[in-house]
Design a protein around this motif. Structure first.
Motif, PDB file in Angstrom:
ATOM      1  N   ALA A 209       0.829  -1.211   0.000  1.00  0.00           N
ATOM      2  CA  ALA A 209       0.000   0.000   0.000  1.00  0.00           C
ATOM      3  C   ALA A 209       0.866   1.264   0.000  1.00  0.00           C
ATOM      4  O   ALA A 209       0.561   2.244  -0.690  1.00  0.00           O
ATOM      5  CB  ALA A 209      -0.936  -0.008   1.201  1.00  0.00           C
ATOM      6  N   ASP A 210       1.997   1.228   0.738  1.00  0.00           N
ATOM      7  CA  ASP A 210       2.786   2.474   0.775  1.00  0.00           C
ATOM      8  C   ASP A 210       3.488   2.747  -0.554  1.00  0.00           C
ATOM      9  O   ASP A 210       3.766   3.894  -0.894  1.00  0.00           O
ATOM     10  CB  ASP A 210       3.731   2.557   1.987  1.00  0.00           C
ATOM     11  N   ASP A 211       3.730   1.668  -1.348  1.00  0.00           N
ATOM     12  CA  ASP A 211       4.303   1.904  -2.685  1.00  0.00           C
ATOM     13  C   ASP A 211       3.265   2.575  -3.586  1.00  0.00           C
ATOM     14  O   ASP A 211       3.586   3.445  -4.401  1.00  0.00           O
ATOM     15  CB  ASP A 211       4.727   0.580  -3.331  1.00  0.00           C
ATOM     16  N   VAL A 212       2.019   2.145  -3.435  1.00  0.00           N
ATOM     17  CA  VAL A 212       0.940   2.760  -4.230  1.00  0.00           C
ATOM     18  C   VAL A 212       0.836   4.239  -3.863  1.00  0.00           C
ATOM     19  O   VAL A 212       0.751   5.115  -4.734  1.00  0.00           O
ATOM     20  CB  VAL A 212      -0.411   2.043  -3.980  1.00  0.00           C
ATOM     21  N   VAL A 213       0.876   4.508  -2.559  1.00  0.00           N
ATOM     22  CA  VAL A 213       0.755   5.907  -2.105  1.00  0.00           C
ATOM     23  C   VAL A 213       1.928   6.738  -2.628  1.00  0.00           C
ATOM     24  O   VAL A 213       1.742   7.874  -3.075  1.00  0.00           O
ATOM     25  CB  VAL A 213       0.663   5.973  -0.556  1.00  0.00           C
ATOM     26  N   ASP A 214       3.135   6.148  -2.628  1.00  0.00           N
ATOM     27  CA  ASP A 214       4.302   6.886  -3.155  1.00  0.00           C
ATOM     28  C   ASP A 214       4.094   7.265  -4.619  1.00  0.00           C
ATOM     29  O   ASP A 214       4.430   8.367  -5.040  1.00  0.00           O
ATOM     30  CB  ASP A 214       5.581   6.045  -3.034  1.00  0.00           C
ATOM     31  N   ARG A 215       3.529   6.329  -5.376  1.00  0.00           N
ATOM     32  CA  ARG A 215       3.273   6.642  -6.803  1.00  0.00           C
ATOM     33  C   ARG A 215       2.278   7.791  -6.923  1.00  0.00           C
ATOM     34  O   ARG A 215       2.431   8.673  -7.758  1.00  0.00           O
ATOM     35  CB  ARG A 215       2.707   5.438  -7.532  1.00  0.00           C
ATOM     36  N   MET A 216       1.267   7.742  -6.089  1.00  0.00           N
ATOM     37  CA  MET A 216       0.254   8.811  -6.142  1.00  0.00           C
ATOM     38  C   MET A 216       0.881  10.153  -5.770  1.00  0.00           C
ATOM     39  O   MET A 216       0.631  11.172  -6.425  1.00  0.00           O
ATOM     40  CB  MET A 216      -0.897   8.491  -5.193  1.00  0.00           C
ATOM     41  N   LEU A 217       1.708  10.137  -4.727  1.00  0.00           N
ATOM     42  CA  LEU A 217       2.347  11.391  -4.298  1.00  0.00           C
ATOM     43  C   LEU A 217       3.215  11.957  -5.421  1.00  0.00           C
ATOM     44  O   LEU A 217       3.231  13.171  -5.654  1.00  0.00           O
ATOM     45  CB  LEU A 217       3.203  11.154  -3.045  1.00  0.00           C
ATOM     46  N   GLY A 218       3.895  11.063  -6.146  1.00  0.00           N
ATOM     47  CA  GLY A 218       4.740  11.494  -7.266  1.00  0.00           C
ATOM     48  C   GLY A 218       3.911  12.219  -8.318  1.00  0.00           C
ATOM     49  O   GLY A 218       4.289  13.289  -8.803  1.00  0.00           O
ATOM     50  N   VAL A 219       2.753  11.646  -8.641  1.00  0.00           N
ATOM     51  CA  VAL A 219       1.874  12.263  -9.656  1.00  0.00           C
ATOM     52  C   VAL A 219       1.390  13.625  -9.152  1.00  0.00           C
ATOM     53  O   VAL A 219       1.421  14.630  -9.881  1.00  0.00           O
ATOM     54  CB  VAL A 219       0.658  11.346  -9.935  1.00  0.00           C
ATOM     55  N   LEU A 220       0.953  13.670  -7.907  1.00  0.00           N
ATOM     56  CA  LEU A 220       0.394  14.915  -7.357  1.00  0.00           C
ATOM     57  C   LEU A 220       1.464  16.010  -7.315  1.00  0.00           C
ATOM     58  O   LEU A 220       1.196  17.182  -7.596  1.00  0.00           O
ATOM     59  CB  LEU A 220      -0.179  14.668  -5.959  1.00  0.00           C
ATOM     60  N   GLU A 221       2.686  15.611  -6.976  1.00  0.00           N
ATOM     61  CA  GLU A 221       3.763  16.598  -6.889  1.00  0.00           C
ATOM     62  C   GLU A 221       4.111  17.125  -8.285  1.00  0.00           C
ATOM     63  O   GLU A 221       4.244  18.335  -8.489  1.00  0.00           O
ATOM     64  CB  GLU A 221       4.995  15.968  -6.229  1.00  0.00           C
ATOM     65  N   ARG A 223       2.243  17.343 -10.769  1.00  0.00           N
ATOM     66  CA  ARG A 223       1.166  18.224 -11.267  1.00  0.00           C
ATOM     67  C   ARG A 223       1.004  19.487 -10.423  1.00  0.00           C
ATOM     68  O   ARG A 223       0.054  20.237 -10.598  1.00  0.00           O
ATOM     69  CB  ARG A 223      -0.158  17.453 -11.269  1.00  0.00           C
ATOM     70  N   LYS A 224       1.869  19.636  -9.448  1.00  0.00           N
ATOM     71  CA  LYS A 224       1.863  20.797  -8.537  1.00  0.00           C
ATOM     72  C   LYS A 224       0.533  20.894  -7.762  1.00  0.00           C
ATOM     73  O   LYS A 224       0.018  21.988  -7.501  1.00  0.00           O
ATOM     74  CB  LYS A 224       2.132  22.106  -9.295  1.00  0.00           C
ATOM     75  N   LEU A 225      -0.010  19.745  -7.431  1.00  0.00           N
ATOM     76  CA  LEU A 225      -1.255  19.723  -6.649  1.00  0.00           C
ATOM     77  C   LEU A 225      -0.949  19.613  -5.162  1.00  0.00           C
ATOM     78  O   LEU A 225      -1.813  19.828  -4.320  1.00  0.00           O
ATOM     79  CB  LEU A 225      -2.136  18.545  -7.102  1.00  0.00           C
ATOM     80  N   ILE A 226       0.298  19.222  -4.860  1.00  0.00           N
ATOM     81  CA  ILE A 226       0.755  19.232  -3.471  1.00  0.00           C
ATOM     82  C   ILE A 226       2.127  19.876  -3.421  1.00  0.00           C
ATOM     83  O   ILE A 226       2.877  19.810  -4.400  1.00  0.00           O
ATOM     84  CB  ILE A 226       0.832  17.796  -2.861  1.00  0.00           C
ATOM     85  N   THR A 227       2.424  20.482  -2.273  1.00  0.00           N
ATOM     86  CA  THR A 227       3.782  21.034  -2.100  1.00  0.00           C
ATOM     87  C   THR A 227       4.298  20.561  -0.753  1.00  0.00           C
ATOM     88  O   THR A 227       3.509  20.310   0.167  1.00  0.00           O
ATOM     89  CB  THR A 227       3.774  22.580  -2.097  1.00  0.00           C
ATOM     90  N   ALA A 228       5.630  20.450  -0.652  1.00  0.00           N
ATOM     91  CA  ALA A 228       6.208  20.003   0.613  1.00  0.00           C
ATOM     92  C   ALA A 228       5.947  21.076   1.658  1.00  0.00           C
ATOM     93  O   ALA A 228       6.131  22.263   1.386  1.00  0.00           O
ATOM     94  CB  ALA A 228       7.704  19.793   0.437  1.00  0.00           C
ATOM     95  N   SER A 229       5.448  20.672   2.845  1.00  0.00           N
ATOM     96  CA  SER A 229       5.188  21.686   3.874  1.00  0.00           C
ATOM     97  C   SER A 229       6.461  21.831   4.715  1.00  0.00           C
ATOM     98  O   SER A 229       7.144  20.861   4.977  1.00  0.00           O
ATOM     99  CB  SER A 229       3.982  21.307   4.741  1.00  0.00           C
ATOM    100  N   VAL A 230       6.761  23.061   5.111  1.00  0.00           N
ATOM    101  CA  VAL A 230       8.018  23.278   5.860  1.00  0.00           C
ATOM    102  C   VAL A 230       7.734  23.583   7.324  1.00  0.00           C
ATOM    103  O   VAL A 230       6.635  23.854   7.710  1.00  0.00           O
ATOM    104  CB  VAL A 230       8.843  24.444   5.239  1.00  0.00           C
TER     105      VAL A 230
END
Ligand code: DC
Length: 230
Positions: A209-221, A223-230
């Motif tokens: 499941a965490d590999d699937v989530v990593d792939r999703m995060l890659g796509v979202l990043e 597409r600039k739909l998520i940004t790293a929070s500091v």
């Protein structure tokens, strides 16, 4: 504390067949990016199981449609599940019987139409929504759509592992039951289960499941739909 921040009002559609891991992945992704998850299957499970309890036919449009309207007035659907008259009934909706009834009422177009407005309304502020027709019908404009799949054997194995604590059933019986459910969900006339043309397909048969989530995060990043929070 999530590492990522989602852009305002972001909607993410996750569709796929039973046992493809949508629910697990949606929750893990939600923790990473700080968005609420709305599980649309619960709505169909509620309609199916209450109709069963009241002896309302699961396969006749008009009595079901009337009853869904009155049910909508009594229930509340949130990220914590479904409450009826203030009681959270989500756990009871997870049974196999409720899933089977859900798959039948989900084929009724009037039921789907009555549930559509509520789903769109709740999605407005941003969410991860999981179901069967989110990318195609409920949120066709969602900027990120994922379609999760896995082999029938693997999906059955996952369900079976969950079921063992709930009275048990053979793996072959679960495979047969899933095949029937897939057929009903994919072959119904109205809003069948199918991937949206712009959905990203992830086959989770051999992925954690965490590999699937990593792939999703890659796509979202990307597409600039998520940004790293500091
Ligand atoms: O995801 P689930 O197992 O809780 O869904 C139960 C049933 O509800 C499933 O067989 C198909 C139906 N469903 C649907 O038709 N559309 C949705 N958006 C969600 C679920």
């Amino acid at each position: 504390m999530s590492e990522w921040r989602a852009v305002n009002g972001l909607t993410i559609a996750i569709d796929g067949p039973s046992g493809s891991g949508k629910g697990t992945v949606a929750k893990m992704l939600a923790e990473e990016i700080g968005l609420p998850v709305l599980d649309t299957g619960l709505l169909y499970r509620l309609v199916g199981s209450v109709a069963l309890a009241r002896n309302i036919s699961l396969e006749t449009e008009s009595p079901l449609a009337e009853f869904v309207e009155s049910l909508l007035d009594m229930m509340e659907w949130t990220v914590d599940g479904i409450c009826i008259n203030g009681d959270n009934v989500t756990d009871t909706l997870r049974s196999e019987q409720a899933g089977e009834a859900a798959s039948k009422v989900a084929a009724m177009s009037t039921v789907r139409e009555k549930l559509l407005g509520l789903q769109r309304q709740l999605a407005q502020k941003g969410c991860i929504m999981d179901g069967r027709d989110i990318g195609t019908v409920v949120l066709p404009e969602a900027p990120a759509k994922f379609f999760l799949t896995a082999s029938i054997r693997e999906r059955a194995r996952r369900r079976w592992a969950q079921l063992k604590n709930r009275g048990g059933s053979s793996l072959d019986a679960v495979v047969a039951e899933l095949k029937m459910r897939d057929q009903r969900d994919m072959e119904r006339h109205h809003a069948p289960l199918k991937q949206a043309a712009d959905a990203i397909v992830i086959d989770s048969t051999t992925l954690r499941a965490d590999d699937v989530v990593d792939r999703m995060l890659g796509v979202l990043e990307r597409r600039k739909l998520i940004t790293a929070s500091v």
